[in-house]
Design a protein around this motif. Structure first.
Motif, PDB file in Angstrom:
ATOM      1  N   LYS A  10     -14.541  33.019   3.216  1.00 27.52           N
ATOM      2  CA  LYS A  10     -15.060  31.959   4.069  1.00 27.52           C
ATOM      3  C   LYS A  10     -13.955  30.945   4.315  1.00 27.52           C
ATOM      4  O   LYS A  10     -13.153  30.678   3.425  1.00 27.52           O
ATOM      5  N   VAL A  11     -13.942  30.386   5.530  1.00 28.42           N
ATOM      6  CA  VAL A  11     -12.924  29.400   5.872  1.00 28.42           C
ATOM      7  C   VAL A  11     -13.536  28.365   6.825  1.00 28.42           C
ATOM      8  O   VAL A  11     -14.390  28.690   7.643  1.00 28.42           O
ATOM      9  N   SER A  12     -13.107  27.117   6.676  1.00 28.65           N
ATOM     10  CA  SER A  12     -13.583  26.052   7.564  1.00 28.65           C
ATOM     11  C   SER A  12     -12.834  26.114   8.886  1.00 28.65           C
ATOM     12  O   SER A  12     -11.618  26.292   8.913  1.00 28.65           O
ATOM     13  N   LEU A  13     -13.574  25.970   9.981  1.00 32.37           N
ATOM     14  CA  LEU A  13     -12.947  25.903  11.300  1.00 32.37           C
ATOM     15  C   LEU A  13     -12.625  24.470  11.687  1.00 32.37           C
ATOM     16  O   LEU A  13     -11.587  24.205  12.286  1.00 32.37           O
ATOM     17  N   THR A  14     -13.520  23.554  11.379  1.00 31.85           N
ATOM     18  CA  THR A  14     -13.382  22.190  11.886  1.00 31.85           C
ATOM     19  C   THR A  14     -12.630  21.253  10.940  1.00 31.85           C
ATOM     20  O   THR A  14     -12.196  20.187  11.366  1.00 31.85           O
ATOM     21  N   LYS A  15     -12.440  21.635   9.687  1.00 35.43           N
ATOM     22  CA  LYS A  15     -11.730  20.762   8.736  1.00 35.43           C
ATOM     23  C   LYS A  15     -10.293  20.519   9.197  1.00 35.43           C
ATOM     24  O   LYS A  15      -9.827  19.378   9.242  1.00 35.43           O
ATOM     25  N   ASP A  16      -9.584  21.590   9.547  1.00 33.65           N
ATOM     26  CA  ASP A  16      -8.196  21.453   9.993  1.00 33.65           C
ATOM     27  C   ASP A  16      -8.081  21.259  11.501  1.00 33.65           C
ATOM     28  O   ASP A  16      -7.000  21.048  12.028  1.00 33.65           O
ATOM     29  N   ASN A  17      -9.200  21.373  12.206  1.00 30.27           N
ATOM     30  CA  ASN A  17      -9.247  21.202  13.662  1.00 30.27           C
ATOM     31  C   ASN A  17     -10.405  20.252  13.988  1.00 30.27           C
ATOM     32  O   ASN A  17     -11.419  20.663  14.536  1.00 30.27           O
ATOM     33  N   PRO A  18     -10.273  18.945  13.655  1.00 29.16           N
ATOM     34  CA  PRO A  18     -11.406  18.038  13.746  1.00 29.16           C
ATOM     35  C   PRO A  18     -12.024  17.918  15.139  1.00 29.16           C
ATOM     36  O   PRO A  18     -13.213  17.678  15.259  1.00 29.16           O
ATOM     37  N   GLY A  19     -11.283  18.104  16.201  1.00 30.05           N
ATOM     38  CA  GLY A  19     -11.838  17.981  17.548  1.00 30.05           C
ATOM     39  C   GLY A  19     -12.362  19.288  18.118  1.00 30.05           C
ATOM     40  O   GLY A  19     -12.794  19.333  19.263  1.00 30.05           O
ATOM     41  N   LEU A  20     -12.339  20.329  17.321  1.00 32.89           N
ATOM     42  CA  LEU A  20     -12.715  21.652  17.802  1.00 32.89           C
ATOM     43  C   LEU A  20     -14.190  21.698  18.200  1.00 32.89           C
ATOM     44  O   LEU A  20     -15.052  21.363  17.403  1.00 32.89           O
ATOM     45  N   SER A  21     -14.447  22.085  19.450  1.00 35.10           N
ATOM     46  CA  SER A  21     -15.843  22.234  19.858  1.00 35.10           C
ATOM     47  C   SER A  21     -16.084  23.540  20.597  1.00 35.10           C
ATOM     48  O   SER A  21     -17.152  24.123  20.464  1.00 35.10           O
ATOM     49  N   LYS A  22     -15.109  24.010  21.356  1.00 33.81           N
ATOM     50  CA  LYS A  22     -15.302  25.234  22.124  1.00 33.81           C
ATOM     51  C   LYS A  22     -14.413  26.350  21.572  1.00 33.81           C
ATOM     52  O   LYS A  22     -13.191  26.190  21.504  1.00 33.81           O
ATOM     53  N   PHE A 129     -12.332  44.494  14.809  1.00 29.06           N
ATOM     54  CA  PHE A 129     -11.999  43.135  14.383  1.00 29.06           C
ATOM     55  C   PHE A 129     -12.891  42.118  15.068  1.00 29.06           C
ATOM     56  O   PHE A 129     -13.525  42.399  16.082  1.00 29.06           O
ATOM     57  N   ILE A 130     -12.924  40.936  14.462  1.00 28.99           N
ATOM     58  CA  ILE A 130     -13.500  39.750  15.078  1.00 28.99           C
ATOM     59  C   ILE A 130     -12.461  38.661  14.921  1.00 28.99           C
ATOM     60  O   ILE A 130     -11.765  38.598  13.901  1.00 28.99           O
ATOM     61  N   ARG A 131     -12.323  37.825  15.942  1.00 27.74           N
ATOM     62  CA  ARG A 131     -11.375  36.717  15.850  1.00 27.74           C
ATOM     63  C   ARG A 131     -11.960  35.495  16.536  1.00 27.74           C
ATOM     64  O   ARG A 131     -12.820  35.619  17.411  1.00 27.74           O
ATOM     65  N   ILE A 132     -11.522  34.336  16.097  1.00 26.47           N
ATOM     66  CA  ILE A 132     -11.956  33.070  16.675  1.00 26.47           C
ATOM     67  C   ILE A 132     -10.743  32.414  17.315  1.00 26.47           C
ATOM     68  O   ILE A 132      -9.693  32.274  16.681  1.00 26.47           O
ATOM     69  N   VAL A 133     -10.901  32.036  18.583  1.00 27.44           N
ATOM     70  CA  VAL A 133      -9.823  31.428  19.357  1.00 27.44           C
ATOM     71  C   VAL A 133     -10.278  30.037  19.813  1.00 27.44           C
ATOM     72  O   VAL A 133     -11.419  29.861  20.252  1.00 27.44           O
ATOM     73  N   GLU A 140      -5.260  31.558  18.428  1.00 22.28           N
ATOM     74  CA  GLU A 140      -6.132  32.250  17.485  1.00 22.28           C
ATOM     75  C   GLU A 140      -6.180  31.459  16.186  1.00 22.28           C
ATOM     76  O   GLU A 140      -5.144  31.158  15.604  1.00 22.28           O
ATOM     77  N   ILE A 141      -7.397  31.122  15.744  1.00 23.60           N
ATOM     78  CA  ILE A 141      -7.572  30.352  14.514  1.00 23.60           C
ATOM     79  C   ILE A 141      -7.692  31.290  13.317  1.00 23.60           C
ATOM     80  O   ILE A 141      -7.108  31.062  12.273  1.00 23.60           O
ATOM     81  N   LEU A 142      -8.501  32.339  13.484  1.00 24.51           N
ATOM     82  CA  LEU A 142      -8.686  33.284  12.394  1.00 24.51           C
ATOM     83  C   LEU A 142      -8.999  34.660  12.930  1.00 24.51           C
ATOM     84  O   LEU A 142      -9.370  34.828  14.085  1.00 24.51           O
ATOM     85  N   ARG A 143      -8.820  35.643  12.052  1.00 20.65           N
ATOM     86  CA  ARG A 143      -9.073  37.034  12.404  1.00 20.65           C
ATOM     87  C   ARG A 143      -9.549  37.768  11.154  1.00 20.65           C
ATOM     88  O   ARG A 143      -9.066  37.522  10.061  1.00 20.65           O
ATOM     89  N   TYR A 144     -10.516  38.654  11.372  1.00 20.98           N
ATOM     90  CA  TYR A 144     -11.006  39.498  10.285  1.00 20.98           C
ATOM     91  C   TYR A 144     -10.996  40.935  10.785  1.00 20.98           C
ATOM     92  O   TYR A 144     -11.706  41.276  11.724  1.00 20.98           O
ATOM     93  N   ASP A 145     -10.152  41.768  10.169  1.00 21.60           N
ATOM     94  CA  ASP A 145     -10.093  43.202  10.485  1.00 21.60           C
ATOM     95  C   ASP A 145     -11.041  43.918   9.533  1.00 21.60           C
ATOM     96  O   ASP A 145     -10.892  43.818   8.315  1.00 21.60           O
ATOM     97  N   LEU A 146     -11.990  44.662  10.078  1.00 22.35           N
ATOM     98  CA  LEU A 146     -13.026  45.275   9.250  1.00 22.35           C
ATOM     99  C   LEU A 146     -12.531  46.404   8.366  1.00 22.35           C
ATOM    100  O   LEU A 146     -13.151  46.707   7.369  1.00 22.35           O
TER     101      LEU A 146
END
Length: 193
Positions: A10-22, A129-133, A140-146
């Motif tokens: 598990k990883v935080s998306l908004t902790k290191d990217n406080p303005g992240l909304s989209k 894979f799934i990734r968040i951009v 690209e913020i994160l990636r998970y290769d299954l």
């Protein structure tokens, strides 16, 4: 630099990217050389879940037959019928600032269309894979290769975005299901009958 996750991480998306909304949730896969000769049509879907781990209404299930949530917080970018090519095969846009208060989790699933009829399963899929951009800058913020964890499954939960103490986080799930989309829908409280 993107974070590469392992199953269960598990990883935080908004902790290191406080303005992240989209964000853009990109999902991709390749068909391996042991396929059945028929076309593979994998479908991405999103389930907007309450604290109970279920949808509160049918409209909380986003897929090729319901491309957008009424709130506008989740919008499916359309069905890719072949999965041919590099990069994301399907994308779902998520506006975290528009997610209704009763939704605490968004699960992302991939299912094989008509898997039983076509004798297809995730054992015939490679490089899933799934990734968040970050939509604002394309990074690209994160990636998970299954990996190659699946053999007879016809559906899988790749990962989920979830709200915890005011932060949006991502959980790399990588959980397979037999029974295709119907099995995942039943798990999340959707009546497919």
């Amino acid at each position: 630099m993107p974070v590469n996750l392992k199953k269960g991480q598990k990883v935080s998306l908004t902790k290191d990217n406080p303005g992240l909304s989209k964000v853009i949730v990109g999902l991709g896969w390749d068909v391996n050389q042991f396929d059945t000769g028929g076309d593979f049509d994998l479908d991405t879907s999103a389930f907007l879940l309450t604290d109970m781990g279920k949808v509160s209404r049918q409209e909380d299930f986003i897929f090729y037959g319901n491309l957008a949530h009424p709130s506008g917080c989740v919008v499916h970018q359309g069905d890719n019928l072949t999965g041919v090519g590099e990069g994301d095969d399907e994308q779902i846009r998520v506006n975290l600032s528009l997610v209704p208060d009763n939704i605490t989790k968004i699960a992302f699933a991939v299912t094989i269309y008509e898997a039983e009829e076509r004798r297809q399963n995730f054992g015939q899929i490679n490089n899933a894979f799934i990734r968040i951009v970050d939509e604002a800058n394309g990074q690209e913020i994160l990636r998970y290769d299954l990996g190659e964890d699946f053999s007879i499954e016809t559906a899988a939960i790749f990962g989920e975005l979830y709200k915890h103490n005011g932060e949006w986080k991502f959980n790399a799930i990588g959980s397979g299901y037999q029974g295709g989309l119907a099995a995942i829908c039943a798990n999340y409280g959707i009546d497919v009958g």
